[in-house]
Design an enzyme around this catalytic site. Structure first.
Site, PDB file in Angstrom:
ATOM      1  N   SER A 154      -7.974   1.264  -7.543  1.00  0.00           N
ATOM      2  CA  SER A 154      -9.400   1.571  -7.454  1.00  0.00           C
ATOM      3  C   SER A 154     -10.240   0.522  -8.168  1.00  0.00           C
ATOM      4  O   SER A 154     -11.436   0.418  -7.935  1.00  0.00           O
ATOM      5  CB  SER A 154      -9.702   2.911  -8.136  1.00  0.00           C
ATOM      6  OG  SER A 154      -8.842   3.899  -7.694  1.00  0.00           O
ATOM      7  N   HIS A 198      -7.514   0.165  -0.150  1.00  0.00           N
ATOM      8  CA  HIS A 198      -8.036   1.254  -0.987  1.00  0.00           C
ATOM      9  C   HIS A 198      -8.329   2.467  -0.115  1.00  0.00           C
ATOM     10  O   HIS A 198      -9.396   2.565   0.491  1.00  0.00           O
ATOM     11  CB  HIS A 198      -9.298   0.755  -1.724  1.00  0.00           C
ATOM     12  CG  HIS A 198      -9.833   1.717  -2.728  1.00  0.00           C
ATOM     13  ND1 HIS A 198     -11.163   1.756  -3.074  1.00  0.00           N
ATOM     14  CD2 HIS A 198      -9.228   2.687  -3.453  1.00  0.00           C
ATOM     15  CE1 HIS A 198     -11.341   2.701  -3.980  1.00  0.00           C
ATOM     16  NE2 HIS A 198     -10.188   3.278  -4.217  1.00  0.00           N
ATOM     17  N   GLU A 257     -10.993   0.789   2.309  1.00  0.00           N
ATOM     18  CA  GLU A 257     -11.668  -0.420   1.839  1.00  0.00           C
ATOM     19  C   GLU A 257     -10.575  -1.494   1.717  1.00  0.00           C
ATOM     20  O   GLU A 257      -9.578  -1.290   1.015  1.00  0.00           O
ATOM     21  CB  GLU A 257     -12.292  -0.106   0.470  1.00  0.00           C
ATOM     22  CG  GLU A 257     -13.395  -1.002   0.040  1.00  0.00           C
ATOM     23  CD  GLU A 257     -14.010  -0.544  -1.294  1.00  0.00           C
ATOM     24  OE1 GLU A 257     -13.405   0.230  -2.053  1.00  0.00           O
ATOM     25  OE2 GLU A 257     -15.136  -0.996  -1.569  1.00  0.00           O
ATOM     26  N   ASN A 261     -16.475   2.047  -5.747  1.00  0.00           N
ATOM     27  CA  ASN A 261     -16.686   2.493  -7.130  1.00  0.00           C
ATOM     28  C   ASN A 261     -17.826   1.755  -7.836  1.00  0.00           C
ATOM     29  O   ASN A 261     -18.396   2.275  -8.786  1.00  0.00           O
ATOM     30  CB  ASN A 261     -15.380   2.364  -7.920  1.00  0.00           C
ATOM     31  CG  ASN A 261     -14.435   3.491  -7.556  1.00  0.00           C
ATOM     32  OD1 ASN A 261     -14.842   4.655  -7.507  1.00  0.00           O
ATOM     33  ND2 ASN A 261     -13.198   3.172  -7.252  1.00  0.00           N
TER      34      ASN A 261
HETATM   35  P1  NAD Z   1      -0.654   9.835  -9.421  1.00  0.00           P
HETATM   36  O1  NAD Z   1      -0.450   9.855 -10.893  1.00  0.00           O
HETATM   37  O2  NAD Z   1      -0.957  11.103  -8.699  1.00  0.00           O
HETATM   38  O3  NAD Z   1       0.664   9.210  -8.717  1.00  0.00           O
HETATM   39  C1  NAD Z   1       1.323   8.065  -9.192  1.00  0.00           C
HETATM   40  C2  NAD Z   1       2.810   8.213  -8.897  1.00  0.00           C
HETATM   41  O4  NAD Z   1       3.464   7.007  -9.265  1.00  0.00           O
HETATM   42  C3  NAD Z   1       3.486   9.341  -9.675  1.00  0.00           C
HETATM   43  O5  NAD Z   1       4.144  10.207  -8.760  1.00  0.00           O
HETATM   44  C4  NAD Z   1       4.477   8.625 -10.565  1.00  0.00           C
HETATM   45  O6  NAD Z   1       5.672   9.382 -10.750  1.00  0.00           O
HETATM   46  C5  NAD Z   1       4.736   7.345  -9.812  1.00  0.00           C
HETATM   47  N1  NAD Z   1       5.203   6.222 -10.614  1.00  0.00           N
HETATM   48  C6  NAD Z   1       4.855   5.885 -11.885  1.00  0.00           C
HETATM   49  N2  NAD Z   1       5.470   4.741 -12.229  1.00  0.00           N
HETATM   50  C7  NAD Z   1       6.200   4.331 -11.161  1.00  0.00           C
HETATM   51  C8  NAD Z   1       7.035   3.218 -10.908  1.00  0.00           C
HETATM   52  N3  NAD Z   1       7.237   2.271 -11.818  1.00  0.00           N
HETATM   53  N4  NAD Z   1       7.638   3.131  -9.697  1.00  0.00           N
HETATM   54  C9  NAD Z   1       7.446   4.085  -8.771  1.00  0.00           C
HETATM   55  N5  NAD Z   1       6.666   5.158  -8.954  1.00  0.00           N
HETATM   56  C10 NAD Z   1       6.037   5.285 -10.139  1.00  0.00           C
HETATM   57  O7  NAD Z   1      -1.772   8.735  -9.139  1.00  0.00           O
HETATM   58  P2  NAD Z   1      -2.761   8.621  -7.879  1.00  0.00           P
HETATM   59  O8  NAD Z   1      -3.967   9.449  -8.123  1.00  0.00           O
HETATM   60  O9  NAD Z   1      -1.968   8.805  -6.636  1.00  0.00           O
HETATM   61  O10 NAD Z   1      -3.222   7.096  -8.017  1.00  0.00           O
HETATM   62  C11 NAD Z   1      -2.415   6.010  -7.570  1.00  0.00           C
HETATM   63  C12 NAD Z   1      -3.299   4.803  -7.375  1.00  0.00           C
HETATM   64  O11 NAD Z   1      -4.290   5.091  -6.392  1.00  0.00           O
HETATM   65  C13 NAD Z   1      -4.052   4.352  -8.627  1.00  0.00           C
HETATM   66  O12 NAD Z   1      -4.114   2.955  -8.641  1.00  0.00           O
HETATM   67  C14 NAD Z   1      -5.443   4.947  -8.416  1.00  0.00           C
HETATM   68  O13 NAD Z   1      -6.445   4.224  -9.076  1.00  0.00           O
HETATM   69  C15 NAD Z   1      -5.581   4.803  -6.905  1.00  0.00           C
HETATM   70  N6  NAD Z   1      -6.549   5.727  -6.277  1.00  0.00           N
HETATM   71  C16 NAD Z   1      -6.600   7.037  -6.639  1.00  0.00           C
HETATM   72  C17 NAD Z   1      -7.516   7.883  -6.013  1.00  0.00           C
HETATM   73  C18 NAD Z   1      -7.570   9.350  -6.370  1.00  0.00           C
HETATM   74  O14 NAD Z   1      -8.562  10.002  -5.993  1.00  0.00           O
HETATM   75  N7  NAD Z   1      -6.569   9.920  -7.029  1.00  0.00           N
HETATM   76  C19 NAD Z   1      -8.369   7.384  -5.016  1.00  0.00           C
HETATM   77  C20 NAD Z   1      -8.268   6.045  -4.630  1.00  0.00           C
HETATM   78  C21 NAD Z   1      -7.351   5.211  -5.282  1.00  0.00           C
END
Ligand code: NAD
Length: 287
Positions: free
Chosen positions: A120, A141, A153, A191
């Site tokens: 993000s 994104h 995005e 963002n």
């Molecule tokens: P999340 O915490 O729900 O999921 C992350 C996952 O990654 C977890 O299941 C974790 O076990 C796993 N993980 C951690 N370390 C790891 C590794 N070394 N290898 C493999 N898996 C690993 O997070 P999220 O909300 O899904 O966010 C993920 C990305 O997406 C971030 O960069 C976030 O900024 C971006 N994002 C999130 C949103 C949102 O609304 N949640 C929206 C757009 C972008």
């Protein structure tokens, strides 16, 4: 740059399982990797639940749902994803963690593999610089919830090639999503515009300009936003909002991005929104 036939998704959390689902729905084989077994299981269960809802609504035949689910192969090992043409990273928003994943992918995949991040706010250019193929690193994104939201995005790093951008734009369209291109500046477009609006809404609340309900009502009824900014902040998570404001403030160096002190105080109190059942609004089961 050829067609994307196999995809790897790294991280099966909120975003990763949705990303795996939309690729599988487009007929593409997916290996979904998560370092934590319970997260992997939860990710698979979320995809099955999401497909079951479509079947129940009558928009997806059961046989198609089964075929889509079968296209997603879960694995706890990153190396199981290396045969993909495109790998989308969706691990938590920490630079060091993402660099570790990108370095390992860079070492283990053939040079033609495209490496994308769902970050993000982290610079695609900085991630790309840690790999052996800055021209084949790009931001994808997706928005939350991934199966529902149309926008992706697409962020070009400083050295992302035209061929890589074209492939990813075309692939995004195949998912039934709308790609919108942005350059690699802090917060990209989404963002950079959304978070200062949320931050300003929190300033309005802190300064007593209006109540939280009134602030949200003005933006819903007056600006046709589907949700008020404070309710939206609760949904996103106040810790995430603060983190992104800090990135904008630090990297753009302009005080107009200073995080609101009330936002800082709410994060310090661990009232993070829906995920802690308390943010600007109360989400405890009794209410
Ligand atoms: P999340 O915490 O729900 O999921 C992350 C996952 O990654 C977890 O299941 C974790 O076990 C796993 N993980 C951690 N370390 C790891 C590794 N070394 N290898 C493999 N898996 C690993 O997070 P999220 O909300 O899904 O966010 C993920 C990305 O997406 C971030 O960069 C976030 O900024 C971006 N994002 C999130 C949103 C949102 O609304 N949640 C929206 C757009 C972008």
């Amino acid at each position: 740059m050829g067609e994307i036939k196999k995809v790897g998704v790294v991280g099966a959390g909120t975003m990763g399982n949705g990303i795996a689902q939309v690729f599988a729905q487009a007929g593409i084989a997916v290996t979904m990797v998560d370092a934590f077994e319970p997260s992997l299981e939860k990710g698979i269960a979320t995809i099955r639940g999401s497909l079951a809802r479509l079947v129940k609504k009558g928009t997806l035949p059961q046989a198609d749902a089964d075929a889509i689910a079968a296209r997603v192969k879960p694995s706890p090992r990153l190396l199981d994803a290396v045969e993909a043409d495109l790998i989308v990273e969706a691990v938590p928003e920490t630079f060091e963690l993402k660099v570790d994943v990108f370095k390992r992918l860079s070492e283990a995949t053939p040079p033609a593999t495209i490496l994308a991040s769902n970050t993000s706010s982290i610079s695609i250019t900085r991630l790309a610089a840690k790999t052996d193929r800055a021209d084949r690193v790009i931001g994808m994104h997706f928005m939350n919830p991934v199966p529902v939201m149309k926008l992706v995005e697409i962020i070009r790093g400083q050295l992302t090639s035209d061929a890589t951008a074209d492939t990813i734009v075309e692939t995004t369209r195949k998912l039934g999503k709308v790609p919108v291109l942005a350059n690699d500046f802090p917060g990209f477009v989404s963002n950079r515009v959304l978070m200062p609006m949320i931050n300003e809404a929190i300033f309005c609340l802190m300064e007593g300009v209006a109540t939280k309900e009134a602030i949200d009502e003005v933006m819903k009824l007056g600006m046709a936003h589907p949700m008020g900014p404070l309710a939206l902040a609760d949904l996103i998570g106040l810790d995430t909002c603060l983190f992104i404001m800090e990135v904008l403030h630090r990297e753009l160096g302009d005080d107009k991005y200073r995080p609101c002190p009330l936002l800082r105080r709410m994060v310090a109190a661990n009232t993070l929104g829906r995920k802690t059942a308390r943010g600007f609004y109360d989400y405890s089961p009794s209410t």
